[in-house]
Design a protein around this motif. Structure first.
Motif, short mmCIF file in Angstrom:
data_model
loop_
_atom_site.label_atom_id
_atom_site.label_comp_id
_atom_site.label_asym_id
_atom_site.label_seq_id
_atom_site.Cartn_x
_atom_site.Cartn_y
_atom_site.Cartn_z
N LEU A 202 -10.53 28.67 15.51
CA LEU A 202 -11.92 28.25 15.65
C LEU A 202 -12.67 29.17 16.61
O LEU A 202 -13.82 29.55 16.36
N SER A 203 -12.02 29.57 17.68
CA SER A 203 -12.64 30.46 18.66
C SER A 203 -12.97 31.82 18.05
O SER A 203 -14.08 32.35 18.23
N LEU A 204 -12.02 32.39 17.30
CA LEU A 204 -12.26 33.70 16.70
C LEU A 204 -13.30 33.60 15.59
O LEU A 204 -14.11 34.52 15.40
N TYR A 205 -13.31 32.50 14.87
CA TYR A 205 -14.33 32.27 13.85
C TYR A 205 -15.72 32.28 14.49
O TYR A 205 -16.66 32.92 13.97
N THR B 65 -1.03 39.05 15.16
CA THR B 65 -1.57 38.01 16.03
C THR B 65 -2.92 38.46 16.58
O THR B 65 -3.27 39.65 16.50
N ARG B 66 -3.66 37.52 17.13
CA ARG B 66 -4.98 37.85 17.65
C ARG B 66 -4.91 38.90 18.75
O ARG B 66 -5.76 39.79 18.84
N ASP B 67 -3.88 38.81 19.59
CA ASP B 67 -3.76 39.77 20.70
C ASP B 67 -3.11 41.08 20.27
O ASP B 67 -2.90 41.97 21.10
N GLN B 68 -2.75 41.19 19.00
CA GLN B 68 -2.15 42.39 18.42
C GLN B 68 -0.77 42.71 18.98
O GLN B 68 -0.24 43.80 18.75
N GLU B 69 -0.18 41.76 19.66
CA GLU B 69 1.15 41.99 20.23
C GLU B 69 2.25 41.89 19.17
O GLU B 69 3.30 42.52 19.29
N THR B 70 2.02 41.07 18.15
CA THR B 70 3.02 40.89 17.10
C THR B 70 2.43 41.25 15.75
O THR B 70 1.38 40.72 15.37
N VAL B 71 3.09 42.16 15.05
CA VAL B 71 2.67 42.53 13.70
C VAL B 71 3.54 41.75 12.71
O VAL B 71 4.77 41.82 12.76
N TYR B 72 2.89 41.02 11.82
CA TYR B 72 3.62 40.24 10.82
C TYR B 72 3.92 41.05 9.56
O TYR B 72 4.98 40.88 8.95
N ALA B 73 3.00 41.91 9.19
CA ALA B 73 3.22 42.71 7.98
C ALA B 73 2.22 43.85 7.92
O ALA B 73 1.14 43.78 8.52
N LYS B 74 2.60 44.88 7.19
CA LYS B 74 1.69 45.98 6.87
C LYS B 74 1.66 46.12 5.35
O LYS B 74 2.71 46.01 4.70
N SER B 75 0.48 46.35 4.82
CA SER B 75 0.34 46.37 3.37
C SER B 75 -0.66 47.43 2.93
O SER B 75 -1.54 47.83 3.69
N SER B 76 -0.50 47.87 1.70
CA SER B 76 -1.47 48.78 1.09
C SER B 76 -1.61 48.40 -0.37
O SER B 76 -0.72 47.79 -0.97
N ALA B 77 -2.74 48.77 -0.95
CA ALA B 77 -2.98 48.44 -2.35
C ALA B 77 -3.94 49.43 -2.97
O ALA B 77 -4.68 50.13 -2.28
N VAL B 78 -3.92 49.46 -4.29
CA VAL B 78 -4.88 50.24 -5.06
C VAL B 78 -5.53 49.29 -6.05
O VAL B 78 -4.84 48.56 -6.77
N PHE B 79 -6.85 49.28 -6.06
CA PHE B 79 -7.61 48.46 -7.01
C PHE B 79 -8.36 49.37 -7.97
O PHE B 79 -8.82 50.44 -7.59
N LEU B 80 -8.44 48.93 -9.21
CA LEU B 80 -9.17 49.69 -10.21
C LEU B 80 -10.65 49.38 -10.13
O LEU B 80 -11.06 48.23 -10.12
N GLN B 81 -11.43 50.44 -10.06
CA GLN B 81 -12.88 50.32 -9.97
C GLN B 81 -13.48 50.46 -11.36
O GLN B 81 -13.17 51.40 -12.08
N LEU B 82 -14.33 49.53 -11.73
CA LEU B 82 -14.99 49.60 -13.03
C LEU B 82 -16.20 50.50 -12.89
O LEU B 82 -17.17 50.16 -12.23
N GLN B 83 -16.12 51.66 -13.51
CA GLN B 83 -17.16 52.67 -13.34
C GLN B 83 -17.73 53.08 -14.69
O GLN B 83 -17.00 53.40 -15.61
N LEU B 84 -19.05 53.07 -14.79
CA LEU B 84 -19.73 53.40 -16.04
C LEU B 84 -19.54 54.88 -16.38
O LEU B 84 -19.71 55.74 -15.55
N GLU B 85 -19.15 55.13 -17.62
CA GLU B 85 -18.97 56.49 -18.08
C GLU B 85 -19.80 56.71 -19.34
O GLU B 85 -20.06 55.80 -20.10
N GLU B 86 -20.19 57.94 -19.54
CA GLU B 86 -20.90 58.30 -20.77
C GLU B 86 -20.12 59.41 -21.47
O GLU B 86 -19.72 60.39 -20.86
N GLU B 87 -19.90 59.21 -22.76
CA GLU B 87 -19.23 60.23 -23.53
C GLU B 87 -20.23 61.17 -24.14
O GLU B 87 -21.35 60.80 -24.48
N SER B 88 -19.85 62.40 -24.29
CA SER B 88 -20.74 63.40 -24.88
C SER B 88 -20.98 63.09 -26.35
O SER B 88 -20.10 62.50 -27.03
#
Length: 246
Positions: free
Chosen positions: A66-69, A221-244
């Motif tokens: 609640l405090s951090l919120y 944790t809030r104080d950064q003393e304990t790391v629970y996990a590290k993660s990475s991800a790749v998301f697909l971006q929907l990008q408009l394309e035009e064909e010749s």
């Protein structure tokens, strides 16, 4: 003839052959006025809605959460942060969102529910709120796992943290660059999370290139003393394309 479409490589949807590209039509965002971060945030975070926002304090929140919120709510007033609402379904998040017909599946709208909002009793499942900074393209999620998410006695199931990371990644990817589909997700667990404790997920968009959004996260944790996990991800971006012209 010019064909306007989205091409998402090796997504594996719409019965694509193995290794073949998957072509998706553009999502219908009827209220869109450009694809800037500000317009995306305004669509995703409406000022007024009749839907219940579950990303609000309740009696189950710990004093630390609640405090951090409250600290982040202060930052929304002057520091560029935006509180992301969390409704029971993604159908209710983005005004005007309509998936292409090729991805539409029959479902009962009344029963559809966001996975992390599937437990109704306050404090028993996923208690969380996400804050997003459009200019910095980063997010912070405050997550408090309840007893229904228990794995080892007294500690949260690793899968509950993975789901929370993926949910925060998804919201960040969409708001940062219209990323919509998880392409890959990697997570390395460091420490167990006590049930009912506060976990702070710090998420950063590392880069956006070749229709992909690269994101990283440190759950700690809030104080950064304990790391629970590290993660990475790749998301697909929907990008408009035009064909010749052919």
């Amino acid at each position: 003839m010019i064909r306007r479409c989205f091409q998402v490589a090796r997504l594996g949807l719409h019965r694509a052959l193995p290794g073949a590209p998957c072509v998706l039509p553009r999502l219908n965002l009827t209220s869109a006025s450009g694809s800037s971060a500000d317009s995306l945030v305004s669509r995703f975070c409406p000022e007024k809605t009749d839907f219940q926002d579950y990303a609000l304090p309740n009696a189950s929140w710990s004093p630390d959460m609640l405090s951090l919120y409250q600290d982040f709510m202060e930052k929304t007033k002057a520091s560029g942060w935006v509180k992301v609402p969390s409704f029971k379904s993604n159908r209710e998040h983005i005004h005007g969102l309509k998936l292409p017909s090729s991805l539409a599946v029959p479902s009962d709208k009344s029963n559809g529910r966001l996975f992390t909002r599937c437990i109704q009793v306050e404090g028993q499942g996923y208690e969380y709120v996400i804050f997003f900074h459009p200019a910095k393209k980063k997010s912070v999620c405050l997550f408090q796992p309840g007893p229904y998410l228990e794995g080892p006695p007294g500690f949260a199931h690793g899968g509950s943290l993975a789901a929370m990371v993926d949910e925060t990644f998804a919201k960040t990817a969409y708001l940062a660059g219209e990323g919509l589909f998880t392409f890959s997700l990697n997570i390395r667990f460091k420490n167990l999370i006590p049930v009912g404790s506060l976990v702070v997920l710090n998420v950063d968009v590392e880069k956006i290139e070749d229709q992909k959004i690269y994101i990283s996260c440190i759950a700690q944790t809030r104080d950064q003393e304990t790391v629970y996990a590290k993660s990475s991800a790749v998301f697909l971006q929907l990008q408009l394309e035009e064909e010749s012209p052919q």
